[in-house]
Design an enzyme around this catalytic site. Structure first.
Site, PDB file in Angstrom:
ATOM      1  N   PHE A  81       0.818  -1.208   0.000  1.00 57.82           N
ATOM      2  CA  PHE A  81       0.000   0.000   0.000  1.00 57.82           C
ATOM      3  C   PHE A  81       0.856   1.264   0.000  1.00 57.82           C
ATOM      4  CE2 PHE A  81      -2.873  -2.962   2.311  1.00 57.82           C
ATOM      5  CZ  PHE A  81      -4.035  -2.793   1.588  1.00 57.82           C
ATOM      6  N   SER A 125      -5.269   1.898  -8.988  1.00 59.95           N
ATOM      7  CA  SER A 125      -6.379   2.852  -8.863  1.00 59.95           C
ATOM      8  C   SER A 125      -7.141   2.944 -10.180  1.00 59.95           C
ATOM      9  CB  SER A 125      -5.771   4.218  -8.536  1.00 59.95           C
ATOM     10  OG  SER A 125      -6.720   5.236  -8.701  1.00 59.95           O
ATOM     11  N   THR A 127      -7.854   5.492 -11.421  1.00 63.97           N
ATOM     12  CA  THR A 127      -7.288   6.664 -12.095  1.00 63.97           C
ATOM     13  C   THR A 127      -6.461   6.267 -13.321  1.00 63.97           C
ATOM     14  OG1 THR A 127      -6.249   8.790 -11.613  1.00 63.97           O
ATOM     15  CG2 THR A 127      -5.128   6.884 -10.771  1.00 63.97           C
ATOM     16  N   TYR A 150       0.522  11.457 -10.084  1.00 60.00           N
ATOM     17  CA  TYR A 150       0.130  10.341  -9.218  1.00 60.00           C
ATOM     18  C   TYR A 150      -0.381   9.172 -10.072  1.00 60.00           C
ATOM     19  CZ  TYR A 150      -2.925   7.480  -6.324  1.00 60.00           C
ATOM     20  OH  TYR A 150      -3.547   6.401  -5.721  1.00 60.00           O
ATOM     21  N   LYS A 154       1.039   5.144 -10.837  1.00 62.58           N
ATOM     22  CA  LYS A 154       0.285   3.882 -10.745  1.00 62.58           C
ATOM     23  C   LYS A 154       0.425   3.089 -12.047  1.00 62.58           C
ATOM     24  CE  LYS A 154      -1.148   4.219  -6.553  1.00 62.58           C
ATOM     25  NZ  LYS A 154      -0.527   3.377  -5.512  1.00 62.58           N
ATOM     26  N   ASN A 179     -13.574   4.396  -5.569  1.00 62.15           N
ATOM     27  CA  ASN A 179     -13.458   5.461  -4.543  1.00 62.15           C
ATOM     28  C   ASN A 179     -13.728   4.909  -3.150  1.00 62.15           C
ATOM     29  OD1 ASN A 179     -13.686   6.938  -7.112  1.00 62.15           O
ATOM     30  ND2 ASN A 179     -13.815   8.746  -5.818  1.00 62.15           N
TER      31      ASN A 179
HETATM   32  P1  NAD Z   1      -2.645   6.387   3.250  1.00 59.60           P
HETATM   33  O1  NAD Z   1      -1.800   7.568   2.999  1.00 59.60           O
HETATM   34  O2  NAD Z   1      -3.660   6.445   4.347  1.00 59.60           O
HETATM   35  O3  NAD Z   1      -1.725   5.107   3.508  1.00 59.60           O
HETATM   36  C1  NAD Z   1      -0.451   4.944   2.910  1.00 59.60           C
HETATM   37  C2  NAD Z   1       0.513   4.589   4.014  1.00 59.60           C
HETATM   38  O4  NAD Z   1       1.821   4.419   3.434  1.00 59.60           O
HETATM   39  C3  NAD Z   1       0.650   5.683   5.084  1.00 59.60           C
HETATM   40  O5  NAD Z   1       0.512   5.102   6.363  1.00 59.60           O
HETATM   41  C4  NAD Z   1       2.052   6.249   4.870  1.00 59.60           C
HETATM   42  O6  NAD Z   1       2.631   6.660   6.094  1.00 59.60           O
HETATM   43  C5  NAD Z   1       2.772   5.061   4.258  1.00 59.60           C
HETATM   44  N1  NAD Z   1       3.920   5.398   3.393  1.00 59.60           N
HETATM   45  C6  NAD Z   1       3.972   6.296   2.385  1.00 59.60           C
HETATM   46  N2  NAD Z   1       5.200   6.300   1.845  1.00 59.60           N
HETATM   47  C7  NAD Z   1       5.939   5.382   2.515  1.00 59.60           C
HETATM   48  C8  NAD Z   1       7.285   4.930   2.438  1.00 59.60           C
HETATM   49  N3  NAD Z   1       8.149   5.459   1.563  1.00 59.60           N
HETATM   50  N4  NAD Z   1       7.704   3.971   3.279  1.00 59.60           N
HETATM   51  C9  NAD Z   1       6.847   3.443   4.196  1.00 59.60           C
HETATM   52  N5  NAD Z   1       5.581   3.824   4.325  1.00 59.60           N
HETATM   53  C10 NAD Z   1       5.120   4.790   3.498  1.00 59.60           C
HETATM   54  O7  NAD Z   1      -3.352   6.000   1.866  1.00 59.60           O
HETATM   55  P2  NAD Z   1      -4.522   4.978   1.547  1.00 59.60           P
HETATM   56  O8  NAD Z   1      -5.719   5.760   1.182  1.00 59.60           O
HETATM   57  O9  NAD Z   1      -4.610   3.942   2.598  1.00 59.60           O
HETATM   58  O10 NAD Z   1      -3.960   4.345   0.209  1.00 59.60           O
HETATM   59  C11 NAD Z   1      -3.225   3.145   0.209  1.00 59.60           C
HETATM   60  C12 NAD Z   1      -2.827   2.811  -1.212  1.00 59.60           C
HETATM   61  O11 NAD Z   1      -3.979   2.709  -2.021  1.00 59.60           O
HETATM   62  C13 NAD Z   1      -1.923   3.850  -1.871  1.00 59.60           C
HETATM   63  O12 NAD Z   1      -0.995   3.166  -2.678  1.00 59.60           O
HETATM   64  C14 NAD Z   1      -2.889   4.639  -2.708  1.00 59.60           C
HETATM   65  O13 NAD Z   1      -2.247   5.225  -3.814  1.00 59.60           O
HETATM   66  C15 NAD Z   1      -3.856   3.566  -3.150  1.00 59.60           C
HETATM   67  N6  NAD Z   1      -5.180   4.061  -3.517  1.00 59.60           N
HETATM   68  C16 NAD Z   1      -5.872   4.845  -2.630  1.00 59.60           C
HETATM   69  C17 NAD Z   1      -7.129   5.326  -2.977  1.00 59.60           C
HETATM   70  C18 NAD Z   1      -7.914   6.213  -2.039  1.00 59.60           C
HETATM   71  O14 NAD Z   1      -8.819   6.898  -2.495  1.00 59.60           O
HETATM   72  N7  NAD Z   1      -7.624   6.228  -0.744  1.00 59.60           N
HETATM   73  C19 NAD Z   1      -7.675   4.989  -4.225  1.00 59.60           C
HETATM   74  C20 NAD Z   1      -6.946   4.190  -5.098  1.00 59.60           C
HETATM   75  C21 NAD Z   1      -5.688   3.736  -4.731  1.00 59.60           C
HETATM   76  C1  WQD Z   2     -15.279  12.762  -5.896  1.00 60.51           C
HETATM   77  C2  WQD Z   2     -16.275  13.734  -6.518  1.00 60.51           C
HETATM   78  C3  WQD Z   2     -15.356  15.889  -7.120  1.00 60.51           C
HETATM   79  C4  WQD Z   2     -14.464  17.285  -3.116  1.00 60.51           C
HETATM   80  C5  WQD Z   2      -9.623  10.695  -6.253  1.00 60.51           C
HETATM   81  C6  WQD Z   2      -8.406  10.389  -7.071  1.00 60.51           C
HETATM   82  C7  WQD Z   2      -8.427   8.952  -7.512  1.00 60.51           C
HETATM   83  C8  WQD Z   2      -8.594   8.016  -6.318  1.00 60.51           C
HETATM   84  C9  WQD Z   2      -9.778   8.400  -5.487  1.00 60.51           C
HETATM   85  C10 WQD Z   2      -6.398   7.350  -5.554  1.00 60.51           C
HETATM   86  C11 WQD Z   2     -15.702  14.516  -7.699  1.00 60.51           C
HETATM   87  C12 WQD Z   2     -16.387  16.014  -6.032  1.00 60.51           C
HETATM   88  C13 WQD Z   2     -14.889  16.505  -4.161  1.00 60.51           C
HETATM   89  C14 WQD Z   2     -15.157  18.500  -2.831  1.00 60.51           C
HETATM   90  C15 WQD Z   2     -16.649  18.039  -4.657  1.00 60.51           C
HETATM   91  N1  WQD Z   2      -7.481   8.055  -5.441  1.00 60.51           N
HETATM   92  N2  WQD Z   2     -15.961  16.864  -4.922  1.00 60.51           N
HETATM   93  N3  WQD Z   2     -16.224  18.818  -3.625  1.00 60.51           N
HETATM   94  O1  WQD Z   2     -11.486  12.804  -7.673  1.00 60.51           O
HETATM   95  O2  WQD Z   2     -13.019  10.797  -7.919  1.00 60.51           O
HETATM   96  O3  WQD Z   2     -10.752  10.477  -7.065  1.00 60.51           O
HETATM   97  O4  WQD Z   2      -9.678   9.797  -5.124  1.00 60.51           O
HETATM   98  O5  WQD Z   2      -6.060   6.589  -6.388  1.00 60.51           O
HETATM   99  O6  WQD Z   2      -7.236   8.707  -8.144  1.00 60.51           O
HETATM  100  O7  WQD Z   2      -8.410  11.235  -8.201  1.00 60.51           O
HETATM  101  O8  WQD Z   2     -12.414  11.600  -5.632  1.00 60.51           O
HETATM  102  O9  WQD Z   2     -13.389  12.285  -3.518  1.00 60.51           O
HETATM  103  O10 WQD Z   2     -11.818  13.876  -4.701  1.00 60.51           O
HETATM  104  O11 WQD Z   2     -14.069  13.470  -5.650  1.00 60.51           O
HETATM  105  O12 WQD Z   2     -17.610  18.375  -5.335  1.00 60.51           O
HETATM  106  O13 WQD Z   2     -14.787  19.265  -1.920  1.00 60.51           O
HETATM  107  O14 WQD Z   2     -16.597  14.720  -5.528  1.00 60.51           O
HETATM  108  O15 WQD Z   2     -15.473  16.928  -8.045  1.00 60.51           O
HETATM  109  O16 WQD Z   2     -16.711  14.658  -8.638  1.00 60.51           O
HETATM  110  P1  WQD Z   2     -11.947  11.508  -7.187  1.00 60.51           P
HETATM  111  P2  WQD Z   2     -12.877  12.831  -4.793  1.00 60.51           P
END
Ligand code: NAD
Ligand code: WQD
Length: 338
Positions: A81, A125, A127, A150, A154, A179
């Site tokens: 992660f 993701s 994305t 970002y 990925k 999401n």
């Molecule tokens: P998060 O930031 O809560 O968790 C990531 C963790 O990794 C954190 O605890 C951070 O301290 C740790 N970290 C970062 N860089 C590090 C490093 N160099 N060495 C050790 N630890 C490190 O994020 P999350 O929302 O739990 O996301 C987890 C994964 O899922 C990420 O790879 C993120 O890109 C991916 N992801 C998240 C979302 C989302 O919306 N939250 C969506 C799609 C993908």
């Molecule tokens: C959702 C919707 C905004 C905030 C992001 C990353 C994606 C993935 C998930 C990691 C959109 C709207 C938001 C606000 C709003 N992360 N919005 N007012 O953009 O779909 O995805 O997080 O991989 O890569 O891009 O998520 O929660 O930011 O937005 O109207 O203050 O809510 O415009 O339509 P998003 P989000």
């Protein structure tokens, strides 16, 4: 069996550690706490009755990562992660994202032959798809040029794993999350956004609790039924459970290809206004919001075809949007009491 969870103190990682421990796995968390807190480890113990091992380590550094794997030669699989995850920040400081997200993955892959590890589960993701021209989107949809540094990391990380699998004994499962929102039912773990949240749901709950004055809804002139963008919101606990299924598929050698890709979503899209109304319903609070200009870089609509994950992982997202909002709201209320 021992599972290494990098980034396991973070939002999705901590929920996954809980599900792994509930299933009897021993977990080692490796996290530099750059975006999380040590108290998460205590809270995982409170939920599961078991304390995961914890190593504070920055995986960007090769020697430290190798030392970690040498210390635990009996790791059966890695769930990776650890990464930096803010789309907006990645536009402002792209090199931070390339350096952290890519180096950490390379160091982990490079260290895996020090163990008898079956393979890696990687956090990707939706994305990587950009704005698809047809929906729902399946895993075979070709990637477009990334919309942010970002997103680019990925895409690159997925390719790195594909190439390394060809050259080594490692197998890989790439999970493309839609999401993730919500929090654990105990309200002991959840999302901890630093500063002003970028994402919709933390912004909604912080506005409702009074930390923010007003939620700005970014645009209502999209080509969707109510004009606001549509996303596939998935409860973080459902997402965590998919990781247990993926790890078991790796360990039990059930993979049909050495790299497999799964969309993790509910398959159902909701608009921003529908998300707000679901929140208002479960919280009983009227949300202060206004429609403003579109946010640059937002796509119009996306939701998953998750049938491949349903069939192959034997997993299905179960929780409703109301349950997601309810748990997110309880988590926000719990945070204010801290
Ligand atoms: P998060 O930031 O809560 O968790 C990531 C963790 O990794 C954190 O605890 C951070 O301290 C740790 N970290 C970062 N860089 C590090 C490093 N160099 N060495 C050790 N630890 C490190 O994020 P999350 O929302 O739990 O996301 C987890 C994964 O899922 C990420 O790879 C993120 O890109 C991916 N992801 C998240 C979302 C989302 O919306 N939250 C969506 C799609 C993908
Ligand atoms: C959702 C919707 C905004 C905030 C992001 C990353 C994606 C993935 C998930 C990691 C959109 C709207 C938001 C606000 C709003 N992360 N919005 N007012 O953009 O779909 O995805 O997080 O991989 O890569 O891009 O998520 O929660 O930011 O937005 O109207 O203050 O809510 O415009 O339509 P998003 P989000």
């Amino acid at each position: 069996m021992k599972i290494l969870v990098t980034g396991g103190a973070g939002y999705i990682g901590s929920h996954t550690v809980v599900e792994l421990q509930n299933k009897g796995y021993d977990v080692i968390i490796a996290d530099d706490l750059s975006n999380s807190h040590y108290s998460v480890i205590d809270n995982i113990e409170k939920i599961t009755g078991k304390r995961p091992e914890f190593e504070q380590i920055d995986l960007k550094f090769s020697k430290e990562t190798k030392d970690l794997f040498k210390k635990y030669p009996d790791i059966a699989a890695v769930i990776h992660f650890a990464a930096s995850k803010s789309v907006g920040e990645s536009v402002k400081v792209p090199l931070k994202y390339y350096r952290n997200n890519i180096n950490s993955l390379v160091n982990v892959l490079d260290s895996m032959d020090l163990t008898k590890c079956f393979g890696i589960v990687f956090s990707s993701s939706c994305t990587v798809y950009g704005q698809p021209d047809h929906l729902p989107i399946t895993e075979s949809y070709p990637m477009q040029k990334a919309w942010s540094p970002y997103g680019h990391t990925k895409q690159i990380c997925e390719e790195i794993i594909e190439n390394e699998v060809k050259a080594s004994k490692i197998n890989g499962i790439l999970l493309r999350y839609f999401n993730p929102i919500g929090a654990h039912e105990s309200s002991l773990i959840g999302e901890l956004p630093l500063g002003i949240p970028d994402n919709l749901v933390p912004y909604i709950t912080q506005t409702a609790i009074g930390k923010r004055e007003i939620l700005r809804v970014f645009g209502n002139d999209y080509n969707t039924p109510d004009g606001t963008p549509i996303r596939d919101y998935i409860h973080v606990v459902d997402l965590a459970k998919a990781h247990v299924c993926a790890v078991e598929r790796l360990i039990q050698n059930q993979m049909k290809k050495r790299v497999e890709i799964f969309n993790l979503g509910t398959g159902k899209g909701y608009s921003v206004l529908e998300a707000i109304h679901a929140f208002e319903k479960v919280s009983g609070k009227k949300l202060n919001y206004k429609i403003v200009e579109r946010r640059e870089g937002d796509i119009e609509k996306i939701w998953a075809d998750a049938s491949f994950a349903n069939q192959e992982l034997g997993w299905k997202a179960e929780k409703t949007l109301d349950e997601m909002m309810d748990s997110a709201w309880k988590w926000e209320q719990h945070l204010i009491q801290q």
